[in-house]
Scaffold this active site. Structure first.
Site, PDB file in Angstrom:
ATOM      1  N   LYS A   1       4.763 -41.696 -29.731  1.00 24.97           N
ATOM      2  CA  LYS A   1       5.874 -42.315 -29.003  1.00 24.97           C
ATOM      3  C   LYS A   1       5.654 -43.825 -28.976  1.00 24.97           C
ATOM      4  O   LYS A   1       4.797 -44.322 -28.251  1.00 24.97           O
ATOM      5  CB  LYS A   1       5.968 -41.801 -27.568  1.00 24.97           C
ATOM      6  CG  LYS A   1       7.273 -42.265 -26.878  1.00 24.97           C
ATOM      7  CD  LYS A   1       7.191 -42.221 -25.374  1.00 24.97           C
ATOM      8  CE  LYS A   1       6.536 -43.444 -24.783  1.00 24.97           C
ATOM      9  NZ  LYS A   1       7.299 -44.713 -25.031  1.00 24.97           N
TER      10      LYS A   1
ATOM     11  N   GLU B   1      -6.426 -47.813 -23.705  1.00 28.14           N
ATOM     12  CA  GLU B   1      -6.666 -49.201 -24.113  1.00 28.14           C
ATOM     13  C   GLU B   1      -5.674 -50.036 -23.315  1.00 28.14           C
ATOM     14  O   GLU B   1      -4.498 -50.121 -23.657  1.00 28.14           O
ATOM     15  CB  GLU B   1      -6.468 -49.341 -25.630  1.00 28.14           C
ATOM     16  CG  GLU B   1      -7.162 -50.568 -26.211  1.00 28.14           C
ATOM     17  CD  GLU B   1      -6.319 -51.814 -26.077  1.00 28.14           C
ATOM     18  OE1 GLU B   1      -6.499 -52.536 -25.076  1.00 28.14           O
ATOM     19  OE2 GLU B   1      -5.493 -52.062 -26.955  1.00 28.14           O
TER      20      GLU B   1
ATOM     21  N   CYS C   1      -3.814 -57.939 -26.113  1.00 32.59           N
ATOM     22  CA  CYS C   1      -4.519 -57.477 -24.911  1.00 32.59           C
ATOM     23  C   CYS C   1      -5.910 -58.062 -24.777  1.00 32.59           C
ATOM     24  O   CYS C   1      -6.402 -58.260 -23.665  1.00 32.59           O
ATOM     25  CB  CYS C   1      -4.563 -55.955 -24.880  1.00 32.59           C
ATOM     26  SG  CYS C   1      -5.228 -55.231 -26.388  1.00 32.59           S
TER      27      CYS C   1
ATOM     28  N   GLU D   1      -3.296 -60.649 -16.037  1.00 33.82           N
ATOM     29  CA  GLU D   1      -2.919 -60.736 -17.449  1.00 33.82           C
ATOM     30  C   GLU D   1      -1.483 -61.229 -17.580  1.00 33.82           C
ATOM     31  O   GLU D   1      -0.559 -60.627 -17.035  1.00 33.82           O
ATOM     32  CB  GLU D   1      -3.059 -59.374 -18.121  1.00 33.82           C
ATOM     33  CG  GLU D   1      -2.778 -59.428 -19.618  1.00 33.82           C
ATOM     34  CD  GLU D   1      -2.961 -58.084 -20.288  1.00 33.82           C
ATOM     35  OE1 GLU D   1      -3.416 -58.073 -21.446  1.00 33.82           O
ATOM     36  OE2 GLU D   1      -2.648 -57.050 -19.667  1.00 33.82           O
TER      37      GLU D   1
END
Length: 474
Positions: free
Chosen positions: A160, A234, A268, A371
């Site tokens: 997905k 992750e 990331c 982040e």
């Protein structure tokens, strides 16, 4: 192993629905859009119970380039059944047979490199230069694991992609089919959170892998726990890059740029907290600002563009919000940070911004703690090695970290102390497919790439065989 579900976050993915290839003219080029975007049992299909539709935007222009129907519970079940049927065939093939299929898929990807890279650029906004690198990494990964396939059983998979990037996953599914995988071994479903929930809850999904945000990762883990499914996560990062005064300054500056501005900062593991030893703070900062201001922004399909458009308008606004908050908390914008409008009028509605360097930062600022996932670098001074390591580890994240120094003993001492899964010495964001990638703490667990990844996608079985008589105390 039974089917596993891969649920990516802001990662390249899939596209729309209606069974025909249509040539579309992009403001940044022409590309072929084929529908539908679900892929099951070796063919593009409309979801059996398609719910609401999602629009797909071209980040470079801001315009809608298609729509797709989200997959519902029935479609997920059909995809799982398709994967289970294909697994019976795939698992009976020899390792060499499966290896040849992977090598053929790698060959096709190399052959279609430019076409795939162009589609990636149109769908996610990154420069064509970077997209080609991504495509190269994909075929290199297949070649690497083809070399390991001789000693392993294979997996079936339901993928997905992010609803923001729904195109290339279907292209990959078609490439696998051409390469000779059994029909249904690699299936693609489209949708957002609801579709992901159906995958996590399905009793026949044996493993879930997710790439994305921490809050979503926590939900994935909770849902998977109900079925005692192993997960690989992750998640986010706020990685430190520590630059000592004895570094090669030229390399440290280039490393900091690579650690912050690839893919518009939407990486990331980016080293967004740049700790600079005070003796070289001014010199380093001045050079970083000068080079950041020279980064060419604009049409991502142009060969000399080095920063394209962010993934979406809401995400662009979110990044802008972080910069506004940073200024309110006392940070100084040394360069960039504003919205950017390219000269080409066809790009005026694209999601562009100038790469930003923030100075006068403190560890307690939001821009340093959270982040941002955009082209924003925060520079922080430090005095001693011990201080730098302590501050670098003072975060709930632990995905990556880096150090620049001529002292190799210090370099190894520092990276050994960093609580991070991927560490770089005198470079950054270099990740060959042979090396495991993954995080500590809230950056997740499990590993992708390298031999270590196989552990997270395999079941270990112990078989004890007696060739003689049974010895018994009874």
């Amino acid at each position: 192993m039974l089917p596993r579900a891969l649920l990516p976050g802001l990662r390249p993915g899939l596209l729309p629905a209606a069974a025909a290839a249509a040539a579309m003219s992009s403001a940044t080029g022409t590309f072929s859009l084929q529908q539908p975007l679900n892929y099951r049992a070796g063919a593009r299909v409309q979801p059996a119970d398609g719910g609401h539709s999602e629009e797909v935007h071209e980040p470079a222009t801001g315009r809608v380039i298609g729509k797709f129907l989200c997959s519902g519970e029935k479609e997920i079940d059909l995809a799982v059944q398709s994967a289970k049927a294909a697994f019976k065939i795939w698992s009976q093939k020899s390792g060499m047979e499966r290896s040849r299929v992977l090598l053929e898929a790698a060959r096709i990807i190399r052959e279609q490199r430019d076409e795939i890279a162009k589609m990636e650029t149109i769908n996610n906004g990154k420069s064509i230069f970077e997209a080609r690198v991504d495509v190269d990494i994909s075929w290199q990964s297949l070649e690497y694991y083809a070399g390991l396939a001789g000693s392993l059983a294979g997996n079936a998979m339901i993928y997905k992609p992010s609803p923001l990037t729904p195109i290339s996953a279907v292209m990959l599914a078609e490439i696998f089919s051409k390469a000779g995988v059994p029909k249904g071994l690699f299936n693609v479903v489209q949708g957002g959170a609801a579709t992901g929930q159906f995958l996590c809850h399905h009793p026949d999904v044996a493993k879930v892998s997710f790439t994305g945000s921490v809050p979503t990762g926590i939900k994935i883990m909770e849902m998977s726990a109900k079925g005692v499914k192993p997960v690989t996560l992750e998640l986010g990062g706020k990685s430190p890059l520590i630059i000592f005064s004895d570094c090669v300054l030229e390399n440290a500056v280039k490393g900091a740029l690579m650690a912050n501005f690839l893919t518009q900062g939407e990486v990331c593991c980016n080293g967004t907290r740049v700790f600079v030893q005070r003796e070289i703070l001014d010199t380093f900062t001045k050079e970083v600002v000068k080079r950041t201001q020279k980064i060419k922004i604009g049409d991502p399909l142009l060969e000399d563009t080095r920063m394209g458009a962010l993934i979406s308008q809401p995400h662009l606004e979110r990044v802008q919000g972080f910069i506004k908050q940073a200024k309110e908390q006392g940070a100084k914008v040394l360069c960039g940070g504003n919205l950017y409008v390219p000269d080409d009028p066809k790009l005026k509605n694209g999601y562009y911004m100038q790469p930003c360097v923030l100075g006068n930062c403190r560890d307690d600022m939001t821009c340093v703690k959270e982040e941002i996932f955009g082209p924003v670098m925060s520079i922080l001074p430090f005095d001693t090695e011990e201080e730098a390591v302590e501050r670098a580890n003072n975060t709930p994240f632990g995905l990556a970290g880096g150090v620049f120094t001529r002292d190799i003993q210090r370099a190894h001492r520092v990276v050994a102390a960093l609580q991070a899964g991927m560490c770089f010495i005198n470079n950054y964001n270099i990740s060959p497919v042979e090396l495991p990638f993954g995080g500590y703490k809230m950056s997740g667990f499990g590993r992708e790439n390298g031999k270590a990844a196989m552990e997270y996608y395999s079941q270990l079985k112990t078989v004890c065989v007696e060739m003689g008589d049974v010895e018994s105390v009874f």
